[in-house]
Design a protein around this motif. Structure first.
Motif, PDB file in Angstrom:
ATOM      1  N   ARG A   1       0.859  -1.188   0.000  1.00 36.30           N
ATOM      2  CA  ARG A   1       0.000   0.000   0.000  1.00 36.30           C
ATOM      3  C   ARG A   1       0.892   1.234   0.000  1.00 36.30           C
ATOM      4  O   ARG A   1       2.107   1.127   0.106  1.00 36.30           O
ATOM      5  CB  ARG A   1      -0.834   0.029   1.269  1.00 36.30           C
ATOM      6  N   GLU A   2       0.253   2.384  -0.037  1.00 40.27           N
ATOM      7  CA  GLU A   2       1.026   3.609   0.144  1.00 40.27           C
ATOM      8  C   GLU A   2       1.720   3.536   1.495  1.00 40.27           C
ATOM      9  O   GLU A   2       1.272   2.833   2.400  1.00 40.27           O
ATOM     10  CB  GLU A   2       0.105   4.824   0.097  1.00 40.27           C
ATOM     11  N   THR A   3       2.794   4.255   1.643  1.00 36.79           N
ATOM     12  CA  THR A   3       3.594   4.203   2.862  1.00 36.79           C
ATOM     13  C   THR A   3       2.729   4.364   4.098  1.00 36.79           C
ATOM     14  O   THR A   3       1.931   5.288   4.201  1.00 36.79           O
ATOM     15  CB  THR A   3       4.668   5.307   2.837  1.00 36.79           C
ATOM     16  N   GLN A   4       2.876   3.421   5.006  1.00 37.04           N
ATOM     17  CA  GLN A   4       2.187   3.452   6.291  1.00 37.04           C
ATOM     18  C   GLN A   4       3.235   3.422   7.389  1.00 37.04           C
ATOM     19  O   GLN A   4       4.327   2.907   7.196  1.00 37.04           O
ATOM     20  CB  GLN A   4       1.308   2.214   6.473  1.00 37.04           C
ATOM     21  N   SER A   5       2.891   3.953   8.538  1.00 35.83           N
ATOM     22  CA  SER A   5       3.780   3.816   9.684  1.00 35.83           C
ATOM     23  C   SER A   5       3.839   2.345  10.053  1.00 35.83           C
ATOM     24  O   SER A   5       2.811   1.674  10.115  1.00 35.83           O
ATOM     25  CB  SER A   5       3.262   4.632  10.875  1.00 35.83           C
ATOM     26  N   PRO A   6       5.038   1.811  10.317  1.00 36.30           N
ATOM     27  CA  PRO A   6       5.157   0.387  10.613  1.00 36.30           C
ATOM     28  C   PRO A   6       4.845   0.051  12.061  1.00 36.30           C
ATOM     29  O   PRO A   6       4.912   0.901  12.945  1.00 36.30           O
ATOM     30  CB  PRO A   6       6.638   0.108  10.315  1.00 36.30           C
ATOM     31  N   LEU A   7       4.498  -1.203  12.281  1.00 37.88           N
ATOM     32  CA  LEU A   7       4.385  -1.748  13.619  1.00 37.88           C
ATOM     33  C   LEU A   7       5.742  -2.338  13.955  1.00 37.88           C
ATOM     34  O   LEU A   7       6.299  -3.108  13.172  1.00 37.88           O
ATOM     35  CB  LEU A   7       3.304  -2.831  13.666  1.00 37.88           C
ATOM     36  N   ILE A   8       6.283  -1.966  15.093  1.00 38.93           N
ATOM     37  CA  ILE A   8       7.625  -2.377  15.508  1.00 38.93           C
ATOM     38  C   ILE A   8       7.532  -3.228  16.767  1.00 38.93           C
ATOM     39  O   ILE A   8       6.705  -2.947  17.643  1.00 38.93           O
ATOM     40  CB  ILE A   8       8.497  -1.124  15.810  1.00 38.93           C
ATOM     41  N   PHE A   9       8.397  -4.232  16.867  1.00 42.28           N
ATOM     42  CA  PHE A   9       8.525  -5.024  18.086  1.00 42.28           C
ATOM     43  C   PHE A   9       9.886  -4.706  18.690  1.00 42.28           C
ATOM     44  O   PHE A   9      10.924  -4.876  18.048  1.00 42.28           O
ATOM     45  CB  PHE A   9       8.409  -6.515  17.775  1.00 42.28           C
ATOM     46  N   LEU A  10       9.883  -4.205  19.933  1.00 43.93           N
ATOM     47  CA  LEU A  10      11.115  -3.786  20.608  1.00 43.93           C
ATOM     48  C   LEU A  10      10.908  -3.891  22.110  1.00 43.93           C
ATOM     49  O   LEU A  10       9.830  -3.549  22.609  1.00 43.93           O
ATOM     50  CB  LEU A  10      11.444  -2.329  20.226  1.00 43.93           C
ATOM     51  N   GLN A  11      11.918  -4.365  22.811  1.00 45.14           N
ATOM     52  CA  GLN A  11      11.877  -4.504  24.272  1.00 45.14           C
ATOM     53  C   GLN A  11      10.675  -5.322  24.740  1.00 45.14           C
ATOM     54  O   GLN A  11      10.060  -5.029  25.757  1.00 45.14           O
ATOM     55  CB  GLN A  11      11.891  -3.126  24.945  1.00 45.14           C
ATOM     56  N   GLY A  12      10.309  -6.341  23.957  1.00 43.74           N
ATOM     57  CA  GLY A  12       9.242  -7.248  24.345  1.00 43.74           C
ATOM     58  C   GLY A  12       7.840  -6.725  24.121  1.00 43.74           C
ATOM     59  O   GLY A  12       6.872  -7.324  24.599  1.00 43.74           O
ATOM     60  N   GLY A  13       7.693  -5.610  23.391  1.00 43.91           N
ATOM     61  CA  GLY A  13       6.362  -5.058  23.165  1.00 43.91           C
ATOM     62  C   GLY A  13       6.211  -4.438  21.789  1.00 43.91           C
ATOM     63  O   GLY A  13       7.179  -4.225  21.069  1.00 43.91           O
ATOM     64  N   PHE A  14       4.965  -4.145  21.425  1.00 41.91           N
ATOM     65  CA  PHE A  14       4.655  -3.508  20.146  1.00 41.91           C
ATOM     66  C   PHE A  14       4.732  -1.999  20.292  1.00 41.91           C
ATOM     67  O   PHE A  14       4.328  -1.442  21.313  1.00 41.91           O
ATOM     68  CB  PHE A  14       3.245  -3.899  19.679  1.00 41.91           C
ATOM     69  N   HIS A  15       5.227  -1.335  19.245  1.00 41.05           N
ATOM     70  CA  HIS A  15       5.352   0.121  19.218  1.00 41.05           C
ATOM     71  C   HIS A  15       5.009   0.622  17.828  1.00 41.05           C
ATOM     72  O   HIS A  15       5.200  -0.074  16.842  1.00 41.05           O
ATOM     73  CB  HIS A  15       6.791   0.549  19.568  1.00 41.05           C
ATOM     74  N   ARG A  16       4.517   1.830  17.791  1.00 41.14           N
ATOM     75  CA  ARG A  16       4.278   2.498  16.512  1.00 41.14           C
ATOM     76  C   ARG A  16       5.461   3.411  16.247  1.00 41.14           C
ATOM     77  O   ARG A  16       5.990   4.039  17.141  1.00 41.14           O
ATOM     78  CB  ARG A  16       2.989   3.308  16.572  1.00 41.14           C
ATOM     79  N   PHE A  17       5.837   3.484  14.993  1.00 41.13           N
ATOM     80  CA  PHE A  17       6.960   4.320  14.602  1.00 41.13           C
ATOM     81  C   PHE A  17       6.438   5.311  13.574  1.00 41.13           C
ATOM     82  O   PHE A  17       5.949   4.909  12.502  1.00 41.13           O
ATOM     83  CB  PHE A  17       8.068   3.449  13.987  1.00 41.13           C
ATOM     84  N   GLU A  18       6.467   6.562  13.913  1.00 37.41           N
ATOM     85  CA  GLU A  18       5.961   7.588  12.996  1.00 37.41           C
ATOM     86  C   GLU A  18       7.049   7.968  12.002  1.00 37.41           C
ATOM     87  O   GLU A  18       8.163   8.336  12.397  1.00 37.41           O
ATOM     88  CB  GLU A  18       5.476   8.822  13.769  1.00 37.41           C
ATOM     89  N   LEU A  19       6.726   7.875  10.725  1.00 34.60           N
ATOM     90  CA  LEU A  19       7.699   8.190   9.680  1.00 34.60           C
ATOM     91  C   LEU A  19       7.872   9.694   9.551  1.00 34.60           C
ATOM     92  O   LEU A  19       6.901  10.458   9.601  1.00 34.60           O
ATOM     93  CB  LEU A  19       7.214   7.625   8.346  1.00 34.60           C
ATOM     94  N   GLU A  20       9.120  10.106   9.404  1.00 30.59           N
ATOM     95  CA  GLU A  20       9.433  11.521   9.198  1.00 30.59           C
ATOM     96  C   GLU A  20      10.229  11.662   7.908  1.00 30.59           C
ATOM     97  O   GLU A  20      11.096  10.850   7.635  1.00 30.59           O
ATOM     98  CB  GLU A  20      10.290  12.064  10.344  1.00 30.59           C
ATOM     99  N   GLN A  21       9.934  12.686   7.152  1.00 28.06           N
ATOM    100  CA  GLN A  21      10.735  13.003   5.970  1.00 28.06           C
ATOM    101  C   GLN A  21      11.989  13.741   6.440  1.00 28.06           C
ATOM    102  O   GLN A  21      11.898  14.674   7.223  1.00 28.06           O
ATOM    103  CB  GLN A  21       9.937  13.902   5.027  1.00 28.06           C
ATOM    104  N   VAL A  22      13.135  13.296   5.981  1.00 27.93           N
ATOM    105  CA  VAL A  22      14.395  13.953   6.363  1.00 27.93           C
ATOM    106  C   VAL A  22      14.927  14.731   5.202  1.00 27.93           C
ATOM    107  O   VAL A  22      14.823  14.389   4.085  1.00 27.93           O
ATOM    108  CB  VAL A  22      15.441  12.911   6.824  1.00 27.93           C
TER     109      VAL A  22
END
Length: 165
Positions: free
Chosen positions: A144-165
Motif C-alpha cells: 500500500r502507500e507508505t504506512q507507519s510500521p508496527l515495531i517489536f522492541l523490548q518485548g512489546g509492540f510500538h508504533r513508529f511515525e515516519l518523518e521526511q528527512v
C-alpha cells in the motif's frame, strides 16, 4: 550482570508480520496463521526471504506439507491482528474465524489487512539450533502507500511515525 541472547535481542527493533499456511485433509482446507518478527530479505534476484520457526512448531510442519506461505507485513494499525495471532492455536483459530483474510491468488494462503504482503513458495529450510530457517521464493507481492510500521522492541509492540528527512 549475565545476559542471554534473548535479553540482548530485545534491543533490536524488528517489523511484525502474520504468516499463514494451510493443510488440506479430506477435501477440507484448514488455515493456520501466526505472528512472527523474523522476516529477513535474503536475495533480490531471485526474490528470496527467510523466516524462522521453532523446529517443533506445528506451523512449520504444515508449511513443509503445503510448501507455501503468505506473509502480511503489518502497519501500525495492525497491533490487534499481531496480538490475535501471537496466542496459542485455539485462540489463533478463533482469530481466523473473526478477522478478514483473503486467499492469495497464487498460493491460496491467507493475507490480512497489512501495509505489504508476499506469497512465497518454500525453497529450502535449514535447521539451526532450536529453530528452522525457512527460505521462501516470492511468487507474488504488493504494498500500500507508505504506512507507519508496527515495531517489536523490548518485548512489546510500538508504533513508529515516519518523518521526511
Amino acid at each position: 550482570m549475565n545476559h542471554d541472547l534473548r535479553d540482548v535481542m530485545r534491543s533490536f527493533a524488528t517489523g511484525v508480520c502474520v504468516v499463514s499456511t494451510y493443510s488440506d485433509q479430506d477435501g477440507v482446507r484448514t488455515h493456520n496463521a501466526i505472528t512472527v518478527n523474523s522476516l529477513t530479505s535474503v536475495s533480490l534476484d531471485p526474490p528470496l526471504v527467510s523466516l524462522s520457526f521453532r523446529h517443533d512448531s506445528e506451523f512449520f510442519t504444515e508449511l513443509l506439507r503445503t510448501g507455501v506461505v503468505g506473509i502480511s507485513i503489518l502497519g501500525a494499525e495492525g497491533e490487534s491482528t499481531a496480538r490475535a495471532f501471537a496466542r496459542r492455536r485455539p485462540e489463533r483459530d478463533q482469530a481466523l474465524a473473526e478477522l478478514p483474510g483473503v486467499p492469495g491468488e497464487t498460493t491460496g494462503t491467507l493475507l490480512f489487512d497489512a501495509a505489504a504482503w508476499m506469497e512465497c513458495s518454500l525453497r529450502d529450510h535449514i535447521v539451526a539450533g532450536d529453530h528452522v530457517m525457512v527460505i521462501g521464493e516470492v511468487v507474488a507481492m504488493g504494498a500500500r502507500e507508505t504506512q507507519s510500521p508496527l515495531i517489536f522492541l523490548q518485548g512489546g509492540f510500538h508504533r513508529f511515525e515516519l518523518e521526511q528527512v
